[in-house]
Design a protein around this motif. Structure first.
Motif, short mmCIF file in Angstrom:
data_model
loop_
_atom_site.label_atom_id
_atom_site.label_comp_id
_atom_site.label_asym_id
_atom_site.label_seq_id
_atom_site.Cartn_x
_atom_site.Cartn_y
_atom_site.Cartn_z
N ILE A 97 0.82 -1.36 -0.07
CA ILE A 97 0.03 -0.06 -0.13
C ILE A 97 1.14 1.17 0.13
O ILE A 97 1.71 1.31 1.01
CB ILE A 97 -0.93 -0.08 1.28
N LEU A 98 0.74 2.08 -0.86
CA LEU A 98 1.54 3.33 -1.08
C LEU A 98 1.05 4.64 -0.71
O LEU A 98 1.78 5.37 -0.20
CB LEU A 98 1.70 3.48 -2.67
N GLY A 99 -0.31 4.80 -0.68
CA GLY A 99 -1.15 6.04 -0.01
C GLY A 99 -1.16 6.80 -1.30
O GLY A 99 -1.28 6.38 -2.37
N PHE A 100 -1.66 8.23 -1.05
CA PHE A 100 -2.21 8.92 -2.13
C PHE A 100 -1.44 10.31 -2.23
O PHE A 100 -1.75 10.95 -2.98
CB PHE A 100 -3.74 9.43 -1.88
N GLY A 101 -0.38 10.56 -1.22
CA GLY A 101 0.35 11.81 -1.33
C GLY A 101 1.53 11.53 -2.66
O GLY A 101 2.18 10.96 -2.69
N SER A 102 0.73 12.39 -3.68
CA SER A 102 1.52 12.20 -4.85
C SER A 102 2.97 13.08 -4.53
O SER A 102 3.75 12.99 -5.58
CB SER A 102 0.62 12.99 -6.16
N THR A 103 3.06 13.98 -3.84
CA THR A 103 4.17 14.80 -3.43
C THR A 103 5.37 13.91 -2.77
O THR A 103 6.55 14.24 -2.93
CB THR A 103 3.80 16.03 -2.74
N ASN A 104 4.84 12.65 -2.54
CA ASN A 104 5.91 11.88 -1.79
C ASN A 104 6.45 10.69 -2.87
O ASN A 104 7.21 9.93 -2.39
CB ASN A 104 5.00 10.89 -0.69
N PHE A 105 6.27 10.92 -4.12
CA PHE A 105 6.66 9.94 -5.17
C PHE A 105 7.28 10.98 -6.28
O PHE A 105 7.18 11.98 -6.43
CB PHE A 105 5.56 9.34 -5.80
N LEU A 106 8.18 10.06 -6.85
CA LEU A 106 8.83 10.53 -8.00
C LEU A 106 8.83 9.78 -9.32
O LEU A 106 8.40 8.51 -9.14
CB LEU A 106 10.49 10.87 -7.67
N LEU A 107 8.78 10.40 -10.51
CA LEU A 107 8.64 9.62 -11.68
C LEU A 107 9.46 9.74 -12.56
O LEU A 107 10.26 10.82 -12.87
CB LEU A 107 7.20 9.96 -12.40
#
Length: 197
Positions: A121-131
Motif C-alpha cells: 500500500i503506497l498511499g495517495f500523497g503524490s508529492t511523496n513520489f517521483l516519476l
C-alpha cells in the motif's frame, strides 16, 4: 322551308358538335394544365425538399467533419503509458493526454494502483513520489512539466527517500561515533580474539 329548317337543325347540330368538341378540347387542355400544375407543384415541392435536405445534409456533414477532426486531434494528443511501481508485481497501463502534467500522472497512477488493490500500500500523497523515465538514466521528471515533453512512454514510479532530520542530540551522537568508532571496533575485535586463545 323545310330545307331551311333542316339546314338550320343541321347547322345547330354542327355548332353543338363543334362546341362539344371545342369544349372537350378545352376541358382536356384544362385537365392537362391542371395535371401539369399538379406535377409542377409536386416537382417544385420535391426540389424544395431536396434543397432543404441538401442544406440540412450539408450542415450535418460539416458537423460530422468537425467532430471527426476534433476526435482525431484528441486521439493525436492521447497516448498509452506504462508505469512500473517500484516493489509492485506488474506495470500500470493507462491513457493520458500529451499536455497532462507529471504530477497529475503520478496522482492517476496512485489512484489506479489503489483501485486495483495492489500491494504494498503506497498511499495517495503524490508529492511523496517521483516519476522517472524507465529507459533513460536521468533525474526525476519535474511534476509541473507536461508528460508529452519527456518523449517517453515507459515510466518508473518510486517513493521519495525521506532524509532523517538532524537534531542536536542526533548530531552529537554522530560526532561521537565518527571520531572513535573504528578504534572501538578494532579494540573489541582484538580483545575477542585474544580471549578466545
Amino acid at each position: 322551308m323545310e330545307r331551311s329548317v333542316s339546314e338550320k337543325l343541321s347547322e345547330k347540330q354542327k355548332k353543338n358538335t363543334q362546341r362539344s368538341v371545342s369544349e372537350k378540347f378545352l376541358s382536356e387542355k384544362q385537365k392537362k394544365n391542371s395535371e401539369r400544375s399538379v406535377s409542377e407543384k409536386f416537382l417544385c415541392d420535391n426540389q424544395k425538399k431536396n434543397t432543404e435536405r441538401s442544406v440540412s445534409e450539408k450542415f450535418l456533414l460539416k458537423k460530422q467533419k468537425k467532430k471527426n477532426s476534433e476526435t482525431q486531434n484528441a486521439k493525436k494528443n492521447r497516448f498509452l503509458i506504462t508505469v512500473n511501481v517500484l516493489g509492485s508485481a506488474g506495470p500500470l497501463r493507462f491513457v493520458v493526454k500529451e499536455e497532462d502534467s507529471v504530477g497529475a500522472i503520478i496522482d492517476k497512477a496512485l489512484k489506479l494502483y489503489s483501485r486495483e488493490g495492489r500491494l504494498p500500500i503506497l498511499g495517495f500523497g503524490s508529492t511523496n513520489f517521483l516519476l522517472y523515465q524507465a529507459n533513460a538514466v536521468s533525474d526525476a521528471l519535474n511534476p509541473s512539466e507536461s508528460i508529452g515533453s519527456s518523449g517517453g512512454r515507459n515510466f518508473l514510479l518510486c517513493k521519495k527517500q525521506k532524509q532523517p532530520q538532524m537534531t542536536e542530540g542526533r548530531s552529537e551522537m554522530i560526532s561521537r561515533k565518527g571520531s572513535g568508532s573504528w578504534k572501538a571496533w578494532i579494540n573489541k575485535s582484538f580483545s575477542f580474539k585474544i580471549s578466545s586463545h
